[in-house]
Write a protein that holds these residues in place. Structure first.
Motif, short mmCIF file in Angstrom:
data_model
loop_
_atom_site.label_atom_id
_atom_site.label_comp_id
_atom_site.label_asym_id
_atom_site.label_seq_id
_atom_site.Cartn_x
_atom_site.Cartn_y
_atom_site.Cartn_z
N GLU A 135 0.84 -1.19 0.00
CA GLU A 135 0.00 0.00 0.00
C GLU A 135 0.88 1.25 0.00
OE1 GLU A 135 -3.40 0.23 0.11
OE2 GLU A 135 -3.56 2.38 0.45
N LEU B 180 0.92 4.40 -2.67
CA LEU B 180 0.77 5.80 -2.31
C LEU B 180 1.96 6.61 -2.80
CD1 LEU B 180 -0.62 5.34 1.27
CD2 LEU B 180 -1.84 5.94 -0.80
N TRP C 1 -5.28 9.18 -10.86
CA TRP C 1 -6.53 8.91 -10.16
C TRP C 1 -6.98 7.46 -10.39
CZ3 TRP C 1 -8.87 10.99 -6.32
CH2 TRP C 1 -10.19 10.61 -6.03
N PHE D 223 -4.79 5.21 -8.44
CA PHE D 223 -5.08 5.25 -7.01
C PHE D 223 -6.34 4.45 -6.69
CE2 PHE D 223 -6.94 7.08 -3.22
CZ PHE D 223 -5.86 7.13 -2.38
N ILE D 224 -7.41 4.69 -7.44
CA ILE D 224 -8.68 4.04 -7.13
C ILE D 224 -8.62 2.54 -7.42
CG2 ILE D 224 -11.10 3.89 -7.78
CD1 ILE D 224 -10.60 6.18 -5.97
N GLY E 80 -6.20 0.89 -5.11
CA GLY E 80 -6.74 0.96 -3.76
C GLY E 80 -7.78 -0.13 -3.55
N VAL E 81 -8.67 -0.28 -4.52
CA VAL E 81 -9.69 -1.33 -4.44
C VAL E 81 -9.01 -2.70 -4.43
CG1 VAL E 81 -11.55 -2.43 -5.68
CG2 VAL E 81 -11.52 0.02 -5.46
N ALA F 95 -7.51 -3.34 -1.16
CA ALA F 95 -8.54 -3.62 -0.15
C ALA F 95 -8.91 -5.10 -0.19
CB ALA F 95 -9.76 -2.75 -0.41
N MET F 96 -9.03 -5.63 -1.40
CA MET F 96 -9.31 -7.08 -1.54
C MET F 96 -8.19 -7.88 -0.91
SD MET F 96 -11.73 -7.72 -4.12
CE MET F 96 -12.19 -7.10 -5.69
N LEU G 161 -6.24 -6.99 1.42
CA LEU G 161 -6.30 -6.89 2.88
C LEU G 161 -7.35 -7.85 3.42
CD1 LEU G 161 -5.35 -5.55 5.46
CD2 LEU G 161 -7.04 -3.79 5.13
N PHE G 162 -8.49 -7.92 2.74
CA PHE G 162 -9.52 -8.85 3.19
C PHE G 162 -8.98 -10.28 3.15
CE2 PHE G 162 -13.49 -11.26 2.91
CZ PHE G 162 -14.17 -10.68 3.96
N PHE H 168 -9.17 -13.78 -2.84
CA PHE H 168 -9.07 -12.35 -2.57
C PHE H 168 -7.65 -11.83 -2.76
CE2 PHE H 168 -13.23 -12.77 -0.64
CZ PHE H 168 -13.81 -11.57 -1.00
#
Lengths: 484, 225
Positions: free
Chosen positions: A135, A139, A158, A161-162, A165-166, A169-170, A172-173, A216
């Motif tokens: 992550e 950044l 952008w 990043f998005i 980021g998504v 997030a997966m 991380l799950f 994931f």
């Protein structure tokens, strides 16, 4: 034991240094010096691993083994040569875009932070810290992609990043689920995320949870590897940022993301059996290879072209790990290493060519050989190497991947050949156009010193294709054995 | 820390209520057109999350969870929404959220996602402790709802709100499935979130400078050739 910490410290110290003096001539030199020291530290670390084998440090918080050592070495080499390249290249970019001192400082700090997070991701033993480092790497590179503040750069940043980021997030799950499965065996606390501990009990992890966790993690980190269908950020981010950034995105970030997937794969194989992860890797790998190859045909922008080529190569490596077995995994690792070195060399020369031509459009670039033989040859050799011409290491790895596929998964061979053929057809004719012909520019050639990293890395790739040093072969064999 | 059986029963039901609230706020965000209200909803979600975490800490006696509850309250319920609020004012973003597909359809899609999340999480839920049973499904549903929001919204700020809501969902997943990640990882995640937020702030001003607007439809210039 101290060498792991030393390597990380070398990379980390650069961040505040560059924050203070990271502009103008001294900034470029500090950047080179820091990464030179980091390279020396990784070489020393490699020396120790060669003598004693892998080890852990700081209460098992850090670990180095044969697999991560190979990637750490590539990290050191690519980091150093990128710093060398960046010094001359960014001086010209700064003049062209009129970048302020603050902007150059931002560039250097973010770049160094990125290089540090890459090393951290490779050397940490905790799957949680691995995520934090990935992550952090995202950044750090967002502002590098939008460095020139053009509309196109902002859009690319952008999207980057998005989407990432998504993706993360997966991941991380997935990591949470991994911890959930580990908790029932190892108890709560940070030791339950340590990879070495997990590896010890991988047979006891709850298979159902591990299978979901892997999906994931694969989709999550796979976004960062550039696996289709989540590869959309990659060409934009590569095209809009400075070429030095494209070089490390392709050379380091994609590899480290794949590394994270493979670490998880080892655990999942222990819990679920080898077929589950293998099929997923083969599917995503093959899809990425084909999607990227056909997308390459349509590209007019030279940096986008090679960004798609990264998707193609990472897809091929992912496929190889899916095929599994000692030969295919060996080839996959070799492919990762050679691709890193070659693709960053390609971006160095392409960056220089774009500066010379003043445009990223392939049609506007021609006659490089006549304009500057050094640049022309650098670009030609780098692109031939990425196409998998012998004696490039990519020739060897692609050959091994194809032969082992014929042996183990014969159905995939035609698709593989189709992808590679289309990719070749997309790049090769354009190479001729860019390198040969009459040069429209008569004034000023690029400083030849900045092409040194290209030849340095191509020499290494050639070495990997012709004669791999014994110790590297051993490491790759061990890594291949533990991955399959 | 030992709690009496009486409190445990009430606490568990209260936790279920909070989890349901979390999901409801997720739906409310999907349905919301005004940016300002969206940010308020995000703050409420952070507050419910902090309350839920504190409750789990009380019920299970995990001291580390108290810290994460405090961190959540400070960061997700107060600081980030407040900064977003200021950003909205300083950037003078006006107008409503423009959704790509209309809101009733989005809500229907949301329901489908929730069902999917529950069926995916069913085997995991069966393995969790008695207190947090069934909550992994809710957490996953909250994450997926935020994905949906990010996909269907045009304005950069509403995408960020979706992003932060997703973060909340993940945090809830970590709390309910594993009673929180190890402290060092949790701190790392929080640090990343904070840095990411700062970078976003910088990014907004860059966008503002370049486009004079926060609408992402300006950002559609890169086309595949």
């Amino acid at each position: 034991m101290m060498l792991i910490l030393l390597t990380l410290a070398c990379a980390f110290v650069g961040i505040p240094l560059l924050g203070l003096w990271g502009y103008g001539r001294p900034g470029g030199w500090i950047f080179v010096a820091v990464n030179g020291l980091t390279l020396l530290a990784t070489l020393a670390l490699a020396g120790q691993v060669a003598m004693t084998g892998g080890f852990t440090a700081a209460h098992e918080q850090f670990v180095v083994d044969d697999f991560s050592m190979l990637l750490v070495l590539v990290d050191g080499v690519v980091g150093f040569s990128t710093a060398l390249f960046s010094r001359g290249y960014m001086a010209r970019e700064a003049a062209h875009w009129q970048l302020s001192r603050g902007r150059m400082r931002l560039y250097h700090v973010m770049f160094q932070t990125f290089l540090f997070t890459m090393l951290l991701a490779l050397l940490t033993n905790s799957m949680g810290i691995l995520w934090v480092a990935m992550e952090g790497a995202t950044l750090a590179t967002v502002l590098l992609v939008s460095l020139f503040r053009t509309a196109e750069g902002l859009e690319a940043a952008w999207k980057y990043f998005i989407l990432c980021g998504v993706g993360l997030a997966m991941a991380l799950f997935g990591t949470i689920l991994l911890y959930f499965a580990a908790q029932r065996v190892l108890g709560s606390g940070s030791q339950a995320l340590l990879w070495t501990r997990l590896d010890g009990v991988r047979g006891q992890l709850q298979p159902h949870v591990m299978a979901i966790a892997f999906v994931f993690v694969l989709v999550g980190y796979g976004t960062k590897v550039g696996l289709a269908p989540l590869h959309n950020w990659l060409p934009d981010a590569h095209a809009s940022g400075p070429s030095s950034v494209s070089a490390v995105l392709s050379g380091l970030l994609l590899n480290v993301a794949l590394y994270a997937v493979l670490r998880t794969k080892v655990l999942v194989d222990g819990a679920v059996g080898p077929d589950f992860a293998a099929h997923l890797l083969m599917g995503f790998g093959l899809l990425s290879l084909l999607v990227a190859a056909f997308s390459m045909l349509r590209q007019r922008d030279v940096k986008r072209l090679f960004a798609y080529s990264s998707v193609e190569h990472m897809g091929l490596a992912t496929f190889a790990f899916g095929v599994g077995g000692p030969v295919a995994s060996f080839a996959g690792i070799l492919h990762m290493l050679s691709h890193s070195l070659t693709k960053s060399a390609v971006f160095f020369s392409v960056g220089q060519a774009v500066q010379t031509a003043g445009s990223r459009e392939i049609q506007r670039i021609h006659g490089l050989l006549e304009h500057s033989p050094v640049l022309g040859w650098a670009m030609m050799l780098a692109i031939l190497a990425i196409l998998g011409m012998p004696p490039s290491g990519l020739f060897l790895s692609e050959f091994l991947i194809i032969t082992s596929t014929m042996h183990a998964q014969a159905w995939a061979t035609p698709l593989l050949l189709l992808g590679l053929g289309v990719a070749f057809a997309a790049i090769f004719p354009r190479l001729q156009g860019m390198v040969f012909g009459r040069s429209p520019w008569t004034h000023g050639g690029p400083a030849p010193v900045t092409m040194l990293p290209v030849f340095m890395q191509l020499a290494l790739v050639g070495l990997l294709g012709v004669f791999i040093p014994v110790i590297l072969v051993q490491w790759m064999q061990h890594a291949a054995a533990f991955l399959s | 820390m030992l709690v009496s059986a009486h409190i445990a029963v009430w606490g568990t039901s209260l936790l279920k209520l909070l989890a349901a609230l979390l999901l409801l706020i997720g739906f409310a965000m999907l349905a919301q057109r005004r940016l300002l209200t969206l940010i308020h909803l995000l703050a409420w979600q952070g507050f419910v999350l902090a309350l839920g975490t504190a409750l789990v800490a009380l019920l299970t006696g995990q001291t580390e969870l108290w810290y994460s509850a405090a961190l959540t309250l400070g960061l997700k319920a107060l600081l980030i929404p407040a900064v977003l609020h200021r950003l909205l004012r300083r950037l003078k973003v006006r107008g409503d959220v423009e959704a790509v597909i209309n809101i009733p359809t989005t809500l229907l899609l949301g329901i489908v996602l929730v069902i999917f999340a529950f069926s995916l999480a069913a085997p995991i839920s069966a393995l969790t402790g008695a207190i947090t049973r069934g909550m992994v499904g809710i957490a996953l549903a909250a994450v997926l709802l935020s994905f949906l929001m990010m996909i269907t919204r045009r304005k950069a700020i509403s995408q960020v709100v979706g992003f932060l809501a997703m973060d909340n969902g993940l945090f809830f997943a970590a709390t309910s499935a594993t009673l929180g990640m190890p402290m060092i990882v949790e701190l790392g995640v929080a640090l990343d979130a904070l840095i990411g937020f700062v970078i976003l702030g910088i990014f907004f001003f860059q966008m503002r400078e370049t486009f004079d607007s926060m609408d992402l439809s300006h950002l559609e210039r890169i086309r595949e050739e």
